[in-house]
Design an enzyme around this catalytic site. Structure first.
Site, PDB file in Angstrom:
ATOM      1  CG  ASP A   1      -2.097  41.871   5.260  1.00  0.00           C
ATOM      2  OD1 ASP A   1      -1.776  40.718   4.934  1.00  0.00           O
ATOM      3  OD2 ASP A   1      -3.274  42.257   5.383  1.00  0.00           O
TER       4      ASP A   1
ATOM      5  CG  ASP B   1      -7.296  19.115  15.109  1.00  0.00           C
ATOM      6  OD1 ASP B   1      -7.748  20.224  14.741  1.00  0.00           O
ATOM      7  OD2 ASP B   1      -7.748  18.506  16.101  1.00  0.00           O
ATOM      8  CD  GLU B   2     -11.123  23.089  12.543  1.00  0.00           C
ATOM      9  OE1 GLU B   2     -11.710  23.452  11.514  1.00  0.00           O
ATOM     10  OE2 GLU B   2     -11.379  23.566  13.660  1.00  0.00           O
TER      11      GLU B   2
ATOM     12  CE1 TYR C   1      -8.217  28.329  10.557  1.00  0.00           C
ATOM     13  CE2 TYR C   1      -9.180  26.230  11.216  1.00  0.00           C
ATOM     14  CZ  TYR C   1      -8.170  27.176  11.316  1.00  0.00           C
ATOM     15  OH  TYR C   1      -7.109  26.960  12.182  1.00  0.00           O
TER      16      TYR C   1
ATOM     17  CB  SER D   1      -7.739  28.687   4.017  1.00  0.00           C
ATOM     18  OG  SER D   1      -7.950  28.750   5.417  1.00  0.00           O
TER      19      SER D   1
ATOM     20  NE  ARG E   1     -14.377  20.838  16.936  1.00  0.00           N
ATOM     21  CZ  ARG E   1     -15.282  20.168  16.218  1.00  0.00           C
ATOM     22  NH1 ARG E   1     -15.484  18.875  16.440  1.00  0.00           N
ATOM     23  NH2 ARG E   1     -15.986  20.768  15.280  1.00  0.00           N
TER      24      ARG E   1
ATOM     25  CG  HIS F   1     -20.601  21.149  13.767  1.00  0.00           C
ATOM     26  ND1 HIS F   1     -21.445  21.446  14.795  1.00  0.00           N
ATOM     27  CD2 HIS F   1     -19.344  21.239  14.273  1.00  0.00           C
ATOM     28  CE1 HIS F   1     -20.745  21.711  15.882  1.00  0.00           C
ATOM     29  NE2 HIS F   1     -19.465  21.588  15.590  1.00  0.00           N
TER      30      HIS F   1
HETATM   31  P1  NAD Z   1      -6.223  34.360  16.572  1.00  0.00           P
HETATM   32  O1  NAD Z   1      -7.379  34.523  15.665  1.00  0.00           O
HETATM   33  O2  NAD Z   1      -6.392  34.550  18.028  1.00  0.00           O
HETATM   34  O3  NAD Z   1      -5.041  35.352  16.124  1.00  0.00           O
HETATM   35  C1  NAD Z   1      -4.664  35.517  14.798  1.00  0.00           C
HETATM   36  C2  NAD Z   1      -3.692  36.689  14.730  1.00  0.00           C
HETATM   37  O4  NAD Z   1      -3.259  36.838  13.367  1.00  0.00           O
HETATM   38  C3  NAD Z   1      -4.308  38.023  15.150  1.00  0.00           C
HETATM   39  O5  NAD Z   1      -3.434  38.721  16.006  1.00  0.00           O
HETATM   40  C4  NAD Z   1      -4.506  38.758  13.836  1.00  0.00           C
HETATM   41  O6  NAD Z   1      -4.446  40.173  13.964  1.00  0.00           O
HETATM   42  C5  NAD Z   1      -3.346  38.210  13.015  1.00  0.00           C
HETATM   43  N1  NAD Z   1      -3.588  38.307  11.563  1.00  0.00           N
HETATM   44  C6  NAD Z   1      -4.713  37.942  10.898  1.00  0.00           C
HETATM   45  N2  NAD Z   1      -4.580  38.201   9.590  1.00  0.00           N
HETATM   46  C7  NAD Z   1      -3.330  38.719   9.428  1.00  0.00           C
HETATM   47  C8  NAD Z   1      -2.595  39.181   8.309  1.00  0.00           C
HETATM   48  N3  NAD Z   1      -3.126  39.155   7.076  1.00  0.00           N
HETATM   49  N4  NAD Z   1      -1.339  39.630   8.497  1.00  0.00           N
HETATM   50  C9  NAD Z   1      -0.788  39.670   9.737  1.00  0.00           C
HETATM   51  N5  NAD Z   1      -1.450  39.260  10.838  1.00  0.00           N
HETATM   52  C10 NAD Z   1      -2.704  38.797  10.675  1.00  0.00           C
HETATM   53  O7  NAD Z   1      -5.623  32.933  16.224  1.00  0.00           O
HETATM   54  P2  NAD Z   1      -5.056  31.776  17.170  1.00  0.00           P
HETATM   55  O8  NAD Z   1      -6.186  31.010  17.716  1.00  0.00           O
HETATM   56  O9  NAD Z   1      -4.025  32.357  18.049  1.00  0.00           O
HETATM   57  O10 NAD Z   1      -4.355  30.839  16.059  1.00  0.00           O
HETATM   58  C11 NAD Z   1      -3.002  31.063  15.669  1.00  0.00           C
HETATM   59  C12 NAD Z   1      -2.607  30.010  14.661  1.00  0.00           C
HETATM   60  O11 NAD Z   1      -2.764  28.712  15.235  1.00  0.00           O
HETATM   61  C13 NAD Z   1      -3.449  30.008  13.393  1.00  0.00           C
HETATM   62  O12 NAD Z   1      -2.599  29.751  12.296  1.00  0.00           O
HETATM   63  C14 NAD Z   1      -4.429  28.863  13.601  1.00  0.00           C
HETATM   64  O13 NAD Z   1      -4.825  28.307  12.373  1.00  0.00           O
HETATM   65  C15 NAD Z   1      -3.572  27.896  14.402  1.00  0.00           C
HETATM   66  N6  NAD Z   1      -4.306  26.988  15.299  1.00  0.00           N
HETATM   67  C16 NAD Z   1      -5.193  27.473  16.209  1.00  0.00           C
HETATM   68  C17 NAD Z   1      -5.817  26.603  17.100  1.00  0.00           C
HETATM   69  C18 NAD Z   1      -6.799  27.089  18.140  1.00  0.00           C
HETATM   70  O14 NAD Z   1      -7.429  26.255  18.789  1.00  0.00           O
HETATM   71  N7  NAD Z   1      -6.946  28.365  18.354  1.00  0.00           N
HETATM   72  C19 NAD Z   1      -5.529  25.229  17.035  1.00  0.00           C
HETATM   73  C20 NAD Z   1      -4.626  24.756  16.070  1.00  0.00           C
HETATM   74  C21 NAD Z   1      -4.009  25.665  15.219  1.00  0.00           C
HETATM   75  O1  DAU Z   2      -9.046  21.937  15.954  1.00  0.00           O
HETATM   76  C1  DAU Z   2      -8.273  23.093  15.865  1.00  0.00           C
HETATM   77  C2  DAU Z   2      -9.163  24.273  15.553  1.00  0.00           C
HETATM   78  O2  DAU Z   2      -9.934  24.529  16.718  1.00  0.00           O
HETATM   79  C3  DAU Z   2      -8.398  25.515  15.139  1.00  0.00           C
HETATM   80  O3  DAU Z   2      -7.706  25.240  13.950  1.00  0.00           O
HETATM   81  C4  DAU Z   2      -9.355  26.694  14.939  1.00  0.00           C
HETATM   82  O4  DAU Z   2      -8.636  27.867  14.632  1.00  0.00           O
HETATM   83  C5  DAU Z   2     -10.107  26.900  16.232  1.00  0.00           C
HETATM   84  O5  DAU Z   2     -11.043  27.944  16.076  1.00  0.00           O
HETATM   85  C6  DAU Z   2     -10.822  25.614  16.647  1.00  0.00           C
HETATM   86  O6  DAU Z   2     -11.906  25.300  15.736  1.00  0.00           O
HETATM   87  P1  DAU Z   2     -13.344  24.794  16.276  1.00  0.00           P
HETATM   88  O7  DAU Z   2     -14.343  25.104  15.249  1.00  0.00           O
HETATM   89  O8  DAU Z   2     -13.259  23.393  16.766  1.00  0.00           O
HETATM   90  O9  DAU Z   2     -13.489  25.751  17.573  1.00  0.00           O
HETATM   91  P2  DAU Z   2     -14.729  26.590  18.172  1.00  0.00           P
HETATM   92  O10 DAU Z   2     -14.284  27.086  19.500  1.00  0.00           O
HETATM   93  O11 DAU Z   2     -15.263  27.566  17.194  1.00  0.00           O
HETATM   94  O12 DAU Z   2     -15.833  25.460  18.382  1.00  0.00           O
HETATM   95  C7  DAU Z   2     -15.574  24.328  19.188  1.00  0.00           C
HETATM   96  C8  DAU Z   2     -16.811  23.450  19.125  1.00  0.00           C
HETATM   97  O13 DAU Z   2     -17.887  24.107  19.803  1.00  0.00           O
HETATM   98  C9  DAU Z   2     -17.299  23.176  17.713  1.00  0.00           C
HETATM   99  O14 DAU Z   2     -17.799  21.844  17.646  1.00  0.00           O
HETATM  100  C10 DAU Z   2     -18.460  24.164  17.530  1.00  0.00           C
HETATM  101  C11 DAU Z   2     -19.018  24.305  18.940  1.00  0.00           C
HETATM  102  N1  DAU Z   2     -19.608  25.625  19.261  1.00  0.00           N
HETATM  103  C12 DAU Z   2     -18.854  26.727  19.040  1.00  0.00           C
HETATM  104  C13 DAU Z   2     -19.353  27.975  19.327  1.00  0.00           C
HETATM  105  C14 DAU Z   2     -18.541  29.212  19.057  1.00  0.00           C
HETATM  106  C15 DAU Z   2     -20.862  25.713  19.825  1.00  0.00           C
HETATM  107  O15 DAU Z   2     -21.545  24.686  20.058  1.00  0.00           O
HETATM  108  N2  DAU Z   2     -21.364  26.948  20.111  1.00  0.00           N
HETATM  109  C16 DAU Z   2     -20.662  28.095  19.868  1.00  0.00           C
HETATM  110  O16 DAU Z   2     -21.201  29.207  20.132  1.00  0.00           O
END
Ligand code: NAD
Ligand code: DAU
Length: 362
Positions: free
Chosen positions: A60, A136-137, A161, A164, A225, A296
């Site tokens: 962790d 970007d959030e 989220y 944080s 998005r 939202h």
């Molecule tokens: P994800 O949820 O797929 O993966 C997160 C990983 O972190 C997992 O492997 C999990 O086991 C690990 N993890 C969680 N808590 C932990 C802890 N306490 N210690 C060690 N490992 C831990 O996430 P993702 O979508 O790959 O996102 C990765 C990063 O990119 C995040 O910081 C997220 O905020 C950022 N991000 C994601 C997106 C997106 O669209 N997915 C966009 C912009 C930024």
């Molecule tokens: O913008 C970057 C972020 O994008 C990352 O920082 C986050 O980790 C990542 O989860 C993502 O956040 P969103 O909330 O934008 O992603 P999500 O895929 O959860 O949702 C995308 C959009 O779709 C959002 O407007 C909510 C909508 N949605 C999502 C789900 C899961 C639906 O309408 N139905 C659904 O079931």
């Protein structure tokens, strides 16, 4: 960059980045610290290029003793920090874990790096970098017609989220300002592509449609998005770490901003075309409008001109081709899919999140 600590490398973007880094940089050795939460999977790390340069440590990021030990043991000169709780809907239902991992975890890493690099001066003379992956959030939500976010926009996070992640950005920046921690930050928009956990919009919709299940669109589906292929994100991160300026933030986006409903229609159309014999064609008949996400965010759009100007980066994938490849990837990897779908936690999450969202009428 020789010895890299990647946190969260068993998740979606982290595992894509490890693949990218091993293939791109022939000398780096990677220590992957991942707690293996529901979002982390060994299946994401199968068939790495040159796996002998990667080790996975299950642990962790809030464990200061472990983090300090790993920095010393592997003489870490570069930290690429992905580990986080990442799903907005989970943060609405259970915010505490987001503060624990995203805020305290980032603090623990920054403090360990300060101790090892700056107080003990253990790697004196080496090039060092703490790179923080953010979202970007942190900027909140745009109204129609407002310009895309650049790096000077004020933070206005709306979900637990996003708050944080904003807090974690501030911690990293403060460590740079106060102690001289050599940091960089990237704030990226929504990623899509292979290995994304199917709680997020695109893989959830693909797999539900393929299985003939409901496609739950929150609210009116008119939220926007800014979609970026994960491979483009990995390339941008690599450029920032290797060529970006210390102490800088770079925004990363895809330049492609459809509504959620348009994305879901597009995914359905791809499935119809690839599998006309499917009993669920036309897949768009599975769409159901359900209760909206509380708080939202309406619209995201990222101005990525700084990274384009300074580092020559721009997205390579167009959304149409990227979505088609992504649909094909999920359908070509049934073992990866069933490993997740059979997890008790996954079933529990789907029930918890969607049973509380009755279908909208009218
Ligand atoms: P994800 O949820 O797929 O993966 C997160 C990983 O972190 C997992 O492997 C999990 O086991 C690990 N993890 C969680 N808590 C932990 C802890 N306490 N210690 C060690 N490992 C831990 O996430 P993702 O979508 O790959 O996102 C990765 C990063 O990119 C995040 O910081 C997220 O905020 C950022 N991000 C994601 C997106 C997106 O669209 N997915 C966009 C912009 C930024
Ligand atoms: O913008 C970057 C972020 O994008 C990352 O920082 C986050 O980790 C990542 O989860 C993502 O956040 P969103 O909330 O934008 O992603 P999500 O895929 O959860 O949702 C995308 C959009 O779709 C959002 O407007 C909510 C909508 N949605 C999502 C789900 C899961 C639906 O309408 N139905 C659904 O079931």
């Amino acid at each position: 960059m020789q010895n890299v600590l990647v946190t969260g490398g068993a998740g979606f973007i982290g595992s894509n980045f490890i693949r990218y880094l091993l293939a791109t940089s022939p000398i780096v050795r990677i220590t992957n610290l991942d707690a293996m939460t529901y979002a982390g999977s060994l299946e994401n790390l199968i068939n790495l290029p040159d796996p002998s340069r990667h080790i996975l440590v299950q642990g962790d990021i809030t464990d200061a003793v472990l983090v300090g030990h790993l920095l010393r043991r592997y003489e870490i000169d570069t930290i690429v920090h992905f580990a986080a709780e990442t799903h907005v809907d989970r943060s609405v239902l259970n915010p505490q874990q987001f503060i624990q991992t995203n805020v305290l975890g980032t603090f623990t890493l920054a403090e360990a790096a300060r101790q090892y690099w700056l107080v003990d001066q253990s790697l004196h003379g080496r090039v060092l970098r703490f790179h923080h992956i953010s979202s970007d959030e942190v900027y909140g939500s745009l109204k129609p017609g407002e310009p895309a976010w650049d790096e000077n926009c004020p933070y206005a996070p709306n979900s637990p989220y996003a708050a944080s992640k904003a807090a974690s950005d501030h911690i990293v920046r403060a460590y740079g300002h106060t102690y001289g921690l050599p940091f960089s930050i990237t704030n990226c928009s929504n990623n899509y592509g292979p290995y994304q956990f199917p709680e997020k919009l695109i893989p959830l919709m693909v797999l539900n449609a393929w299985g003939g299940k409901v496609l739950p669109v929150y609210g009116d589906g008119q939220q926007i998005r800014d979609w970026l292929h994960v491979a483009d994100h990995c390339e941008a991160i690599y450029l920032v770490i290797t060529k970006g300026k210390v102490g800088e933030t770079y925004n990363i986006g895809g330049g492609s901003q459809p509504t959620n409903l348009e994305i879901v229609y597009q995914l359905c159309a791809i499935l119809d075309e690839l599998y006309p014999e499917s009993p669920h064609t036309p897949h768009k008949m599975l769409i159901q409008f359900v209760a909206d996400r509380p708080g939202h965010d309406q619209r995201y759009a990222v101005d990525f001109s700084k990274i384009q100007r300074e580092l020559g980066w721009k997205p390579r994938h167009n959304l149409g081709d990227g979505l088609r490849q992504t649909v094909e990837w999920y359908l070509d990897h049934p073992q990866w899919v069933s490993a997740i779908q059979n997890q008790p936690d996954y079933q529990a999450w789907i029930s918890k999140n969607y049973q509380s969202r009755p279908e909208k009428t009218g």
